[in-house]
Design an enzyme around this catalytic site. Sequence first.
Site, PDB file in Angstrom:
ATOM      1  N   LYS A  58       0.825  -1.204   0.000  1.00 30.02           N
ATOM      2  CA  LYS A  58       0.000   0.000   0.000  1.00 30.02           C
ATOM      3  C   LYS A  58       0.865   1.261   0.000  1.00 30.02           C
ATOM      4  CE  LYS A  58      -3.789  -2.503   2.142  1.00 30.02           C
ATOM      5  NZ  LYS A  58      -4.368  -2.999   3.389  1.00 30.02           N
ATOM      6  N   GLN A 102      -4.100  -1.637   9.773  1.00 30.73           N
ATOM      7  CA  GLN A 102      -4.021  -2.958   9.139  1.00 30.73           C
ATOM      8  C   GLN A 102      -4.665  -3.998  10.063  1.00 30.73           C
ATOM      9  OE1 GLN A 102      -2.924  -3.706   6.013  1.00 30.73           O
ATOM     10  NE2 GLN A 102      -3.655  -5.763   6.420  1.00 30.73           N
ATOM     11  N   ASP A 125     -10.396   3.912   4.844  1.00 38.58           N
ATOM     12  CA  ASP A 125     -10.588   2.474   4.657  1.00 38.58           C
ATOM     13  C   ASP A 125     -12.036   2.071   4.922  1.00 38.58           C
ATOM     14  OD1 ASP A 125      -9.589  -0.022   3.937  1.00 38.58           O
ATOM     15  OD2 ASP A 125      -9.037  -0.572   5.982  1.00 38.58           O
TER      16      ASP A 125
END
Length: 286
Positions: A58, A102, A125
């Site tokens: 990413k 994450q 996200d």
Amino acid sequence: MTSDTTARPMIGTDLAADMVAQAAVRAKKLQDETGVQPCLATVLVGDDPASATYVRMKQNRSKKAGIGSVSVVLPAETTTDELVAELTRLSNDPTVHGILLQHPVPEQIDERAAFEAIAPAKDVDGVTMHSFAAMAFGEPGFRSCTPGGILRLLQAYDVPLSGAHAVVIGRSPILGKPAGMLLLASNATVTYTHSRTQDLPALVRQADIVVAAVGKPNFVRGEWLKPGAVVIDAGYNEGNVGDVHAEEVARVASLLTPVPGGVGPMTIALLLEQTVDAAEAQTANR
């Protein structure tokens, strides 16, 4: 929806590359006009090799899109309070526009509490309750990246959503549930299925669109499908294996996302696009 002998692959790679290229143009424009470079903060707890690889990927894609990145790596024994404090700090940092935690996080951490520490304006996200509510009510906000990427892929392949029956296998708060909400917002009829569902194959056989997000390799079999169904494999298991039995499903479905190269690239592309969205909005509001 008609069936072919072999399902046509729904490739996410090229579409994702276009999305990243467009995000890069917008990021450069923002920086040229305001001096602000969009910045994504990634937070990793522990040293899980797969998670570390995802974070590096990413960050590399961010760089290609002209997006700055800040990496925060916390020890595996980090507590919920310590993680919440770090996410709160990033939420209050005006140089950070988007935050990615994450997941999964170590088991001692309350993942929901951690997600809720991310400011909604920086939830690129799409993991907070605020973002889920926005998806459910059709209001402006950030989409969960994998479900949002799935919708973009379905639209790119001209899959009719209005009136279609979609069966979502899995009910995770960042994949299955928001995927169903986004399909519902597109006027599909949505059935959620999960580990307690009875006679799952019979329900899947009714579906025009199947979203497999269960986390079990080769779980969905070809005989479960009605001919011509569109199958989205949102799973990724060890050995580049998805949640559907690709060989069997390809003989029945009309469209099928490959693993890798289907949903995965779309997830990252949407993350970067939403980071630029966040940077533009925050810059305009300063």
